[in-house]
Every structure is written in structure tokens, then in C-alpha cells.
Design a protein around this motif. Structure first.
Motif, PDB file in Angstrom:
ATOM      1  N   MET A 130      37.729  58.610  57.096  1.00 52.93           N
ATOM      2  CA  MET A 130      36.843  59.176  56.069  1.00 52.93           C
ATOM      3  C   MET A 130      37.554  60.235  55.244  1.00 52.93           C
ATOM      4  N   SER A 131      38.334  61.082  55.886  1.00 56.77           N
ATOM      5  CA  SER A 131      39.043  62.136  55.150  1.00 56.77           C
ATOM      6  C   SER A 131      40.095  61.532  54.217  1.00 56.77           C
ATOM      7  N   LYS A 132      40.782  60.480  54.664  1.00 57.69           N
ATOM      8  CA  LYS A 132      41.763  59.816  53.795  1.00 57.69           C
ATOM      9  C   LYS A 132      41.070  59.163  52.601  1.00 57.69           C
ATOM     10  N   TYR A 133      39.901  58.598  52.832  1.00 62.00           N
ATOM     11  CA  TYR A 133      39.164  57.962  51.744  1.00 62.00           C
ATOM     12  C   TYR A 133      38.757  59.001  50.696  1.00 62.00           C
ATOM     13  N   ARG A 134      38.296  60.159  51.150  1.00 56.29           N
ATOM     14  CA  ARG A 134      37.918  61.215  50.198  1.00 56.29           C
ATOM     15  C   ARG A 134      39.114  61.640  49.356  1.00 56.29           C
ATOM     16  N   THR A 135      40.289  61.726  49.966  1.00 53.27           N
ATOM     17  CA  THR A 135      41.498  62.076  49.223  1.00 53.27           C
ATOM     18  C   THR A 135      41.845  61.000  48.200  1.00 53.27           C
ATOM     19  N   ASP A 136      41.710  59.723  48.607  1.00 53.21           N
ATOM     20  CA  ASP A 136      42.031  58.627  47.688  1.00 53.21           C
ATOM     21  C   ASP A 136      41.061  58.571  46.509  1.00 53.21           C
ATOM     22  N   VAL A 137      39.780  58.810  46.777  1.00 46.53           N
ATOM     23  CA  VAL A 137      38.781  58.775  45.707  1.00 46.53           C
ATOM     24  C   VAL A 137      39.068  59.846  44.665  1.00 46.53           C
ATOM     25  N   ALA A 138      39.549  60.993  45.114  1.00 45.48           N
ATOM     26  CA  ALA A 138      39.835  62.091  44.190  1.00 45.48           C
ATOM     27  C   ALA A 138      41.051  61.820  43.325  1.00 45.48           C
ATOM     28  N   SER A 139      41.947  60.917  43.768  1.00 42.08           N
ATOM     29  CA  SER A 139      43.204  60.718  43.049  1.00 42.08           C
ATOM     30  C   SER A 139      43.280  59.412  42.263  1.00 42.08           C
ATOM     31  N   LYS A 140      42.488  58.377  42.668  1.00 42.02           N
ATOM     32  CA  LYS A 140      42.604  57.082  41.995  1.00 42.02           C
ATOM     33  C   LYS A 140      41.303  56.295  42.180  1.00 42.02           C
ATOM     34  N   PRO A 141      41.043  55.311  41.322  1.00 39.67           N
ATOM     35  CA  PRO A 141      39.825  54.483  41.490  1.00 39.67           C
ATOM     36  C   PRO A 141      39.942  53.597  42.726  1.00 39.67           C
ATOM     37  N   ILE A 142      38.826  53.406  43.399  1.00 33.39           N
ATOM     38  CA  ILE A 142      38.789  52.630  44.631  1.00 33.39           C
ATOM     39  C   ILE A 142      38.008  51.343  44.371  1.00 33.39           C
ATOM     40  N   PRO A 143      38.516  50.183  44.814  1.00 29.93           N
ATOM     41  CA  PRO A 143      37.762  48.927  44.625  1.00 29.93           C
ATOM     42  C   PRO A 143      36.400  48.975  45.304  1.00 29.93           C
ATOM     43  N   THR A 144      35.441  48.306  44.695  1.00 32.60           N
ATOM     44  CA  THR A 144      34.103  48.290  45.282  1.00 32.60           C
ATOM     45  C   THR A 144      34.083  47.584  46.629  1.00 32.60           C
ATOM     46  N   SER A 145      35.070  46.719  46.891  1.00 37.27           N
ATOM     47  CA  SER A 145      35.122  46.020  48.175  1.00 37.27           C
ATOM     48  C   SER A 145      35.344  46.984  49.335  1.00 37.27           C
TER      49      SER A 145
END
Length: 316
Positions: A130-145
Motif C-alpha cells: 500500500m505504501s509503495k502504491y501511494r508513492t507511485d500514484v504521486a509520481s505517475k499515472p496508474i492503470p485502472t487494472s
């Protein structure tokens, strides 16, 4: 329909619904497996816009550009298959499928821990994902999948918390403003001392929007409140709740596959809980009215409970 030649293309979301609602679990699982791992042109559902286009590429072939942000038919089939495996309690098949579709390595690590019963380590791995996902969302768009994977983290973090008896944490999580999960509050509140009022308020919300397969559990919780609520006990209503919970559980049993497997365990455990609710009401009534034979009845019931302990593989 599955035997038609040539075959009929059925959307994965419709297959998943038919499997759950019309007792076609294994047939729809086979069709979803074919769509996910051996797709043919007939499995592809094209929109009118795509049908008029000159591009002959099928939807399950990933296309460059913004279209990769939306799930492909293969990804949708794998999502539906994952949910069907999970509902069937085919945990090994479910875990194997996620090793192919998980985008975060922490997901596979957490699932492996969970399969082996190391719930504390699995909970930590889900939190790290979850923490890695929050970091990724802040830096780049995430696929809806990826939203299916995020949903998995939350559901299985909750499961690990339940297996670790962290009911106070779950009650606080379910009551938070940005979550507000009445079902989780009801499940946790009766296990935390002095929270019967909270459980009663949450149960009123659950009753208005509970899924059909959970109706028996609503009546079970009503029985708990009727016995244990200090403000509003209704021992006379317990038999009625027991009867409703039993009939609803048997109705759900008919929707399950004929071959008894792991999917039936939840309802077998439900029958045990309903029976214990009825016996608990008998003990309370005996103590309340001071019957002469109440002590003997209590001894018989407690002895039965002692001989009817759950097995070590049962979840909490």
C-alpha cells in the motif's frame, strides 16, 4: 450455450454473474479460464466504434498509448476468474492466478505468507504494498487494472487482522470517516467489550443494504443483540431469529455446487453458530427464571460445547 459451435462470445462480467447467481460455478470458471489463457477471436467483445475501425487488432492485444490505461478483455477475464476462485475458496488456484497478474512483488509475497498461515508477516507485506502504491500514484499515472490489486490488499489486510484478533483496530478502521463500513463494525463490535450500542446502530444500516448471501448473518447478529444487549434484551425473539437464520442459510446452501468442498465450510460453520445461539438463549432463560433443572441443562450444553470444538484449520 458453452457447447455451441461456433461459440458465443459472452462478456466476462456476465459470466461471473451467471456463475454466482445460477449455480454455474465450475462451468463459468472453465469459460473464464479459456478467455484468460487461451483467447480466440470469438471471445472478444468489440464495441460499435471499434467494429467500424480499420485496425484489426483484438482487444486482448495491448495497444500502445492511452488505451493501455483501461483493462483489456484478458485482464477483465482474469479479474472475474480471480473473484470466482476466491468465492469458491479455491485458494491455491487463486494464489496461482495472482502470481501471473500481480503488478507488485509484495502482493505475491503477502499471498505466500497468508497461505502458510503467517498472518502477521502477510499483514506487513500488504502494508508495504500500500505504501509503495501511494508513492507511485504521486509520481505517475496508474492503470485502472491495478485497482483490483488495491482491493485485494484491503480485503486481505482485514482478513489478517481478523485472524490476529485485532478487533479494536478493525472497529476503529471501520468507524473512521473516510471508510464507514457498517458490516465491519458489526463484525468487530460484538467482540469488543461494551460496544453493543455501536453494534446495534451499525446493524440497522446493514439491514437496509445487506447482500442476499449475508441475510442469515444479519439474523444471527440480531440474536446476539437480543441476548447480550444490556439496554434492550429480547430473549423471546431469539427463537424467531434462529429460525430465520437457519432457513436463509439452507437457501444459500442450494446455490452452492453439488460437490461439497471448501465453499461449503462457511455455511457449515454458520449452522454451528446458529445452534450455539439457540443454546445460549436456553441458558439465559434458565438463569433468568431460576428453574430447578436449569443447572443440569447448563451442564449438558457446556459439555456438548466442549466436545464440539472447532478444528485447528478453521479460521477465526
Amino acid at each position: 450455450v458453452s457447447r455451441c459451435q461456433p461459440g458465443i462470445a459472452i462478456p466476462s462480467s456476465l459470466l461471473k454473474y451467471l456463475g454466482k447467481s445460477h449455480n454455474l460455478w465450475h462451468r463459468t470458471a472453465l469459460l473464464l479460464e479459456q478467455q484468460a489463457f487461451d483467447p480466440s477471436p470469438r471471445d472478444v467483445i468489440k464495441t460499435k466504434k471499434e467494429s467500424g475501425a480499420t485496425n484489426d487488432a483484438y482487444e486482448f492485444e495491448p495497444q500502445p498509448g492511452p488505451s493501455t490505461m483501461t483493462p483489456t478483455p484478458v485482464q477483465e477475464a482474469m479479474d472475474g476468474l480471480s473473484e470466482l476462485y476466491y468465492l469458491l475458496h479455491e485458494e491455491d488456484m487463486w494464489a496461482g492466478l495472482w502470481t501471473k497478474k500481480a503488478k507488485y512483488n509484495e502482493t505475491n509475497i503477502a499471498i505466500c505468507y497468508e497461505q502458510q498461515g503467517f498472518f502477521e508477516q502477510a499483514q506487513g507485506a500488504y502494508e508495504l504494498a500500500m505504501s509503495k502504491y501511494r508513492t507511485d500514484v504521486a509520481s505517475k499515472p496508474i492503470p485502472t487494472s491495478a485497482m483490483q490489486e488495491v482491493k485485494l490488499w484491503e480485503e486481505h489486510w482485514l482478513r489478517c487482522s481478523k485472524e490476529l484478533n485485532q478487533w479494536e483496530t478493525l472497529l476503529e478502521y471501520g468507524s473512521s470517516n473516510n471508510i464507514n463500513n457498517p458490516s465491519l463494525i458489526v463484525e468487530a463490535a460484538w467482540r469488543v467489550a461494551g460496544q453493543w450500542g455501536v453494534m446495534k446502530d451499525a446493524l440497522q444500516q446493514v439491514e437496509q443494504a445487506s447482500p442476499r448471501e449475508m441475510s442469515w448473518k444479519v439474523n444471527l447478529y440480531r440474536g446476539y443483540l437480543a441476548i447480550c444487549s444490556p439496554d434492550d434484551p429480547h430473549l423471546a425473539m431469539v427463537d424467531r431469529y434462529v429460525e430465520h437464520a437457519s432457513s436463509l442459510a439452507m437457501r444459500e446452501w442450494k446455490r452452492l455446487p453439488r460437490l461439497v468442498s471448501h465453499i461449503h465450510l462457511q455455511l457449515l460453520q454458520a449452522a454451528q453458530q446458529v445452534m450455539e445461539l439457540q443454546e445460549a438463549a436456553q441458558i439465559h432463560q434458565g438463569l433468568l427464571h431460576g428453574r430447578q433443572n436449569s443447572l443440569q441443562d447448563m451442564k449438558a450444553i457446556v459439555k456438548t460445547w466442549r466436545n464440539r470444538l472447532p478444528i485447528i484449520s478453521d479460521n477465526l
